[in-house]
Design a protein around this motif. Structure first.
Motif, short mmCIF file in Angstrom:
data_model
loop_
_atom_site.label_atom_id
_atom_site.label_comp_id
_atom_site.label_asym_id
_atom_site.label_seq_id
_atom_site.Cartn_x
_atom_site.Cartn_y
_atom_site.Cartn_z
N ALA A 58 0.84 -1.20 0.00
CA ALA A 58 0.00 0.00 0.00
C ALA A 58 0.87 1.25 0.00
CB ALA A 58 -0.93 0.00 1.22
N LEU A 61 2.23 2.03 -3.39
CA LEU A 61 1.23 2.58 -4.31
C LEU A 61 0.96 4.06 -4.07
CD1 LEU A 61 -1.34 -0.36 -4.21
CD2 LEU A 61 0.14 0.27 -6.14
N CYS A 62 1.36 4.56 -2.92
CA CYS A 62 1.03 5.94 -2.54
C CYS A 62 2.19 6.90 -2.75
CB CYS A 62 0.55 5.97 -1.09
SG CYS A 62 -0.93 4.98 -0.82
N VAL A 71 -6.20 2.29 -4.33
CA VAL A 71 -5.31 1.42 -3.55
C VAL A 71 -5.98 0.07 -3.31
CG1 VAL A 71 -4.05 1.15 -1.38
CG2 VAL A 71 -4.10 3.38 -2.51
N GLN A 74 -5.88 -1.96 -6.52
CA GLN A 74 -4.53 -2.46 -6.82
C GLN A 74 -4.13 -3.59 -5.89
OE1 GLN A 74 -2.36 -1.71 -9.32
NE2 GLN A 74 -3.98 -0.48 -10.22
N THR A 82 -8.63 -2.32 3.24
CA THR A 82 -7.66 -1.33 2.77
C THR A 82 -7.68 -0.10 3.68
OG1 THR A 82 -7.93 -2.13 0.52
CG2 THR A 82 -6.96 0.06 0.79
N LEU A 86 -4.46 1.40 5.57
CA LEU A 86 -4.05 2.79 5.37
C LEU A 86 -4.09 3.58 6.68
CD1 LEU A 86 -5.83 3.56 1.97
CD2 LEU A 86 -3.39 3.09 2.36
#
Length: 123
Positions: A58, A61-62, A71, A74, A82, A86
């Protein structure tokens, strides 16, 4: 079947071998308030080592601002899982969260019509 050290625990026939809620430690409520349109981005602070591999995925991806929905897609995890991942990263300072712009109304008819027109042109 792939080995755990080779990536996510996936089986071609069965799919993910680790249940999604195992990834979040069974938690279903994030500590931070997220909307699916909330934007998340790395701060540059590394995540603590006790967090799982999905947290690292995660975080990767950020690198650029990404929505919670992006996110989740993905990672191929449910949105609530998720959000928990996060929120762990926000709590440790590795991510910052920005709520969706208040001037964009996701139920605005003209916006929805523009999206529909764009989709029709692409198809």
């Amino acid at each position: 079947m792939t080995a755990p050290q080779d990536g996510p625990w996936l089986d071609d026939a069965a799919g993910r071998l680790v249940r999604p809620y195992t990834v979040s430690g069974g938690r279903t409520r994030p500590t931070a308030r997220f909307d699916l349109l909330s934007q998340v981005m790395v701060t540059g602070k590394p995540a603590p080592p006790h967090l799982g591999p999905e947290h690292g995925q995660a975080l990767a991806l950020c690198g650029v601002p990404a929505s919670v929905a992006e996110v989740a897609a993905q990672l191929r995890l449910p949105a609530v899982v998720t959000k928990v991942l996060l929120s762990d990263l926000v709590d440790c300072g590795a991510l910052i969260e920005k709520p969706p712009d208040s001037y964009h109304n996701p139920t605005d008819r003209s916006l929805l019509e523009a999206v529909l027109d764009g989709l029709r042109r692409r198809l």
